[in-house]
Scaffold this motif. Sequence first.
Motif, short mmCIF file in Angstrom:
data_model
loop_
_atom_site.label_atom_id
_atom_site.label_comp_id
_atom_site.label_asym_id
_atom_site.label_seq_id
_atom_site.Cartn_x
_atom_site.Cartn_y
_atom_site.Cartn_z
N SER A 177 0.83 -1.21 0.00
CA SER A 177 0.00 0.00 0.00
C SER A 177 0.86 1.25 0.00
O SER A 177 0.52 2.26 -0.63
N THR A 178 2.00 1.20 0.67
CA THR A 178 2.93 2.34 0.66
C THR A 178 3.42 2.62 -0.75
O THR A 178 3.52 3.78 -1.18
N ILE A 179 3.72 1.56 -1.48
CA ILE A 179 4.15 1.72 -2.87
C ILE A 179 3.00 2.27 -3.72
O ILE A 179 3.18 3.20 -4.52
N MET A 180 1.80 1.73 -3.51
CA MET A 180 0.67 2.14 -4.33
C MET A 180 0.20 3.57 -4.07
O MET A 180 -0.49 4.15 -4.90
N GLU A 181 0.56 4.13 -2.94
CA GLU A 181 0.16 5.51 -2.68
C GLU A 181 0.73 6.47 -3.73
O GLU A 181 0.16 7.52 -3.99
N TRP A 182 1.84 6.08 -4.35
CA TRP A 182 2.42 6.92 -5.41
C TRP A 182 1.66 6.77 -6.72
O TRP A 182 1.80 7.60 -7.63
N THR A 183 0.86 5.71 -6.84
CA THR A 183 0.10 5.46 -8.07
C THR A 183 -1.39 5.37 -7.79
O THR A 183 -2.15 4.82 -8.57
N SER A 184 -1.84 5.93 -6.70
CA SER A 184 -3.14 5.63 -6.11
C SER A 184 -4.33 5.79 -7.06
O SER A 184 -4.41 6.75 -7.82
N ASN A 185 -5.26 4.84 -6.95
CA ASN A 185 -6.53 4.92 -7.66
C ASN A 185 -7.66 5.35 -6.73
O ASN A 185 -8.83 5.07 -6.97
N SER A 186 -7.31 6.03 -5.65
CA SER A 186 -8.32 6.52 -4.72
C SER A 186 -9.21 7.54 -5.41
O SER A 186 -8.73 8.41 -6.14
N ILE A 187 -10.51 7.45 -5.18
CA ILE A 187 -11.42 8.40 -5.83
C ILE A 187 -11.89 9.50 -4.88
O ILE A 187 -12.41 10.52 -5.33
N PHE A 188 -11.71 9.29 -3.56
CA PHE A 188 -12.17 10.27 -2.59
C PHE A 188 -11.01 10.95 -1.88
O PHE A 188 -10.01 10.30 -1.54
N ASP A 189 -11.13 12.24 -1.63
CA ASP A 189 -10.25 12.95 -0.71
C ASP A 189 -10.96 13.08 0.63
O ASP A 189 -12.19 12.90 0.71
N THR A 190 -10.21 13.40 1.67
CA THR A 190 -10.83 13.60 2.98
C THR A 190 -10.52 14.99 3.51
O THR A 190 -9.54 15.63 3.11
N GLU A 223 -11.46 17.58 7.36
CA GLU A 223 -11.40 17.49 8.80
C GLU A 223 -12.15 16.26 9.30
O GLU A 223 -13.20 15.89 8.77
N ASP A 224 -11.59 15.66 10.38
CA ASP A 224 -12.17 14.46 10.99
C ASP A 224 -12.18 13.28 10.02
O ASP A 224 -12.93 12.32 10.21
N PHE A 225 -11.37 13.36 8.94
CA PHE A 225 -11.21 12.28 7.99
C PHE A 225 -12.53 11.94 7.28
O PHE A 225 -12.76 10.81 6.88
N LEU A 226 -13.37 12.93 7.09
CA LEU A 226 -14.62 12.75 6.38
C LEU A 226 -14.41 12.98 4.89
O LEU A 226 -13.56 13.78 4.48
N ILE A 227 -15.18 12.30 4.06
CA ILE A 227 -15.05 12.42 2.62
C ILE A 227 -15.38 13.84 2.16
O ILE A 227 -16.39 14.42 2.57
N SER A 228 -14.51 14.38 1.31
CA SER A 228 -14.73 15.71 0.77
C SER A 228 -15.08 15.59 -0.72
O SER A 228 -15.11 14.50 -1.29
N ASP A 229 -15.31 16.72 -1.35
CA ASP A 229 -15.63 16.74 -2.78
C ASP A 229 -14.44 17.14 -3.64
O ASP A 229 -14.61 17.48 -4.81
N GLU A 230 -13.23 17.10 -3.08
CA GLU A 230 -12.05 17.60 -3.78
C GLU A 230 -11.35 16.56 -4.63
O GLU A 230 -10.48 16.89 -5.42
N GLY A 231 -11.68 15.30 -4.46
CA GLY A 231 -11.00 14.25 -5.20
C GLY A 231 -11.62 13.97 -6.55
O GLY A 231 -12.29 14.82 -7.15
N LEU A 232 -11.41 12.76 -7.02
CA LEU A 232 -11.97 12.36 -8.30
C LEU A 232 -13.47 12.17 -8.24
O LEU A 232 -14.15 12.18 -9.27
N ALA A 233 -13.99 11.98 -7.04
CA ALA A 233 -15.42 11.71 -6.89
C ALA A 233 -16.00 12.47 -5.72
O ALA A 233 -15.30 12.83 -4.76
N SER A 234 -17.29 12.72 -5.79
CA SER A 234 -18.02 13.32 -4.67
C SER A 234 -19.09 12.34 -4.22
O SER A 234 -19.50 11.44 -4.97
#
Length: 596
Positions: free
Chosen positions: A85-98, A100-111
Amino acid sequence: MKKKNWLMLLLVGIITLVLAACGGGSDSEKGKDSGKEAVDTSKLADTVKNDAEAKSGGTLQVGLVSDSPFQGIFNWELYEDAYDSTIMEWTSNSIFDTKEDFLISDEGLASLKVDEDKNTATVTIKKDVKWSDGKPFTIEDVIYPYYIIADKDYTGVRYDSDFQNIEGAKEYHDGKAKDISGIKKVDDYTMELTLKKVSPAIYSGGDGLWGYAAPKHQLEGIKAKDLVKSDEVRKNPVTLGAFVVDKVVNGESVQMVANENYFRGKPKLDKVVIEVVPSSSAAAAMKAGKHDILQSYAANQYEDVKDLKNAQILGRPELAYSYLGFKMGKWDSKKGEVVVNEDAKMKDVKLRQAVAYAMNVEEVAKAYYDGLRTRGNSLIPPVFESFYDDSLTGFNYDAEKAKSLLKEAGYEDKNDDGFVEDPDGKEFTIKMATMAGTDKDDKIVQFYIQNWKDVGLKVELTTGRPIEFNSFYDKVQADDKDIDMFMAAWGTGTNPSPMGLYAKNAQFNYSRYTTPELEKLLADIDSKESLDAAHRGEAFKAWQEYMFEQAVTVPTYFRTEIVPVNNRVKGYSINYLDGSDKHLQDIEVTEDAPAK
């Protein structure tokens, strides 16, 4: 977005167990290093300072500190340890950003939009985004991972109670339906999930919501059972992240190149090379200018890097905790659930509590972690302020209490050999599995074995020595008969819900423990009623108290992560809210080679 139970993301597992180091022996020997001044963790920066002018392009040299090869499973649905996972963080396919309080934000690839009354979640992705191979990113790539995980031949560990909260997921997995009824494609950029229930966990990536995309156009022709061994996963994964895997030396190194199609902009670096570096030589390699960043660096080796002139030391509280787990049963793969063994060696709660009270965790943290570890009192890290129960005392070191508990449980030394026999008068030996790590790890293991000997418990290492990282988790997952207890760590990720680690049908429930009361407490944390913040806070508290009383998984350390960074690096941050996962494209170097 990082999620606890889906990745062992920061791991897990996992997850990367970093054992402390203390020598055994007499009481006077135990405290010999305890006079060291603790690190003021509040003063550790989380962002590098570098005002020099940056070079154009360049290659970033990253050291992945590990005494084992990485597995090389570069797929979020399938990987199982923190190194991948540490390696994949450089190539991440994460669609959500977070936020405050680690809640999903609308700033990533998806809302995300949730209808709490209808039990639905709508995911909308950005338009005009491309995969690293130039193919368009569509909602099909968000839907496809759900079908990987729910496939009857899925080889991973993420088909759990959380995932089964999706309507129709179980029916599809069991072969009773051709599709997952709770997943609806609205258009090329929108999908709707229908869930059995909606709780606050969904806003942190729980309740079955999956936080990653998978390139359907690359993977759909590969059967689920074959994915984990495929070149598409191990050698040439297509990515949405800042960098793309270019060359892999199995278990040793990964070379990545800039993703020209990255949705946040083409990275300023040309390449990133990640190379495994043994813990014994990591500090020396950093001093010699061989690496720009050391990831997964052991906190018990802080002394070796703190005074380096060519590096800055970044730090942050880890979304993780170390723990001691007791084996209480086995995993039934056919039923997909934990089966408790009523005759397990460690079945007596007083025995488990005695083991915990006998551990002088405070001394270890003080002597060998420089303040970067503190004794854990709960299975929720303090970084989750709204849910962490600071009123729990935890298992503070108390050898006399440990002896008293053993006597109450019928464990007494009847033949005067210094070790207790079991209640039937038979010889009693506990087999413990630990993970091989730094050169100090053997010392802490022996220190704890001495702690237990001091109260009359004979503890021996499974296989007679610490176990290599991958083999360790293979044995723990397989419920090896020679493991009565084990020392490990969990990366919680941004979702504090413990459902994916401790539920009856969670494969990550490595202690193999469940009760109706535990299931009830877990369900309450992620219940409809817990949409009320006060109710959820009380539900978390009740679960933490129950786990303390049962002492099946005993927290040992809360952790501060440290990351040595070479002075030539610019634009790198580990801040959770505004860290490098959002700004990998902005990282630069100001010299042609790492400073020495």
